[in-house]
Design an enzyme around this catalytic site. Sequence first.
Site, short mmCIF file in Angstrom:
data_model
loop_
_atom_site.label_atom_id
_atom_site.label_comp_id
_atom_site.label_asym_id
_atom_site.label_seq_id
_atom_site.Cartn_x
_atom_site.Cartn_y
_atom_site.Cartn_z
N TYR A 56 27.27 38.50 39.99
CA TYR A 56 27.73 37.52 39.00
C TYR A 56 27.07 36.16 39.20
O TYR A 56 26.88 35.42 38.23
CB TYR A 56 29.26 37.42 39.00
CG TYR A 56 29.88 38.65 38.38
CD1 TYR A 56 29.96 38.78 37.00
CD2 TYR A 56 30.32 39.70 39.18
CE1 TYR A 56 30.49 39.92 36.42
CE2 TYR A 56 30.85 40.85 38.61
CZ TYR A 56 30.93 40.95 37.23
OH TYR A 56 31.43 42.10 36.65
N HIS B 216 37.28 39.60 27.30
CA HIS B 216 36.82 40.12 28.60
C HIS B 216 36.56 39.00 29.61
O HIS B 216 35.87 39.22 30.61
CB HIS B 216 35.58 40.99 28.42
CG HIS B 216 35.89 42.30 27.75
ND1 HIS B 216 34.91 43.10 27.19
CD2 HIS B 216 37.06 42.95 27.54
CE1 HIS B 216 35.49 44.19 26.67
NE2 HIS B 216 36.78 44.11 26.85
N GLY C 111 27.51 43.84 16.61
CA GLY C 111 26.81 44.06 17.86
C GLY C 111 27.63 44.72 18.95
O GLY C 111 27.42 44.47 20.13
#
Length: 232
Positions: A55, A108, A175
């Site tokens: 990350y 998310h 998308g």
Amino acid sequence: MRFNSIVILTGAGLSAESGLGTFRAKDGLWTRFNLDEVATPEGFARNPAKVHEFYNLRRGWLKEARPNAAHYALARLEQEHRGEVLTVTQNIDALHEAAGTRNLIHMHGELGKALCARCGASLTWEGDLSIETPCPACGGTGAMRPDVVWFGEMPREMDRIYEALAACDLFISIGTSGAVYPAADFVAEARASGAHTVELNLEPSDGASHFAEAIYGPATEIVSAYVASLLR
Ligand SMILES: [Zn+2]
């Protein structure tokens, strides 16, 4: 204006033309990391240093990414539409905000935030995280993690999303693969409340047959054109 209340769902395909969709090729990142290791609570418990490394790299790349024409078109829709517009994104980048979208849910989570698993604080985070990083809120160490939703964890603000789906008369999916739940079910929710449903995608998604209308092509082209048609 044909529609009053619009819900937009966006996924990775929207940001692909902002330089964020090429992770799979870039630096061979996905050959060194797999999703079970870096996108599950179990993977983080097993090897937090590896998850932080993954990350931290992605957070660094965020600084290079810029909103594209599709992000700007959606921000314009929110500003100029005479009715409600809610954007729900599966993306953890900050490109919608950078383009000017305000009524936004990051279902998310956000790569630009850190979460303390000890005290629950969610903090804006631009630098790296490690297992030694102390929490600025409670001072504890060893509990800082990216403020993103991993597989097996509950997406954010689901009550607000389902409320908006039940009230909308237009649902636009942009998308997304149509393969990740619960987002893949949003089209059925919207249809059940009588909304018109549109898929804008590079190619038909797994859920393509559930949409009343579909337009295929690069997001920067088809999203701008579709928004222009709504605002005409
Ligand atoms: Zn804390």
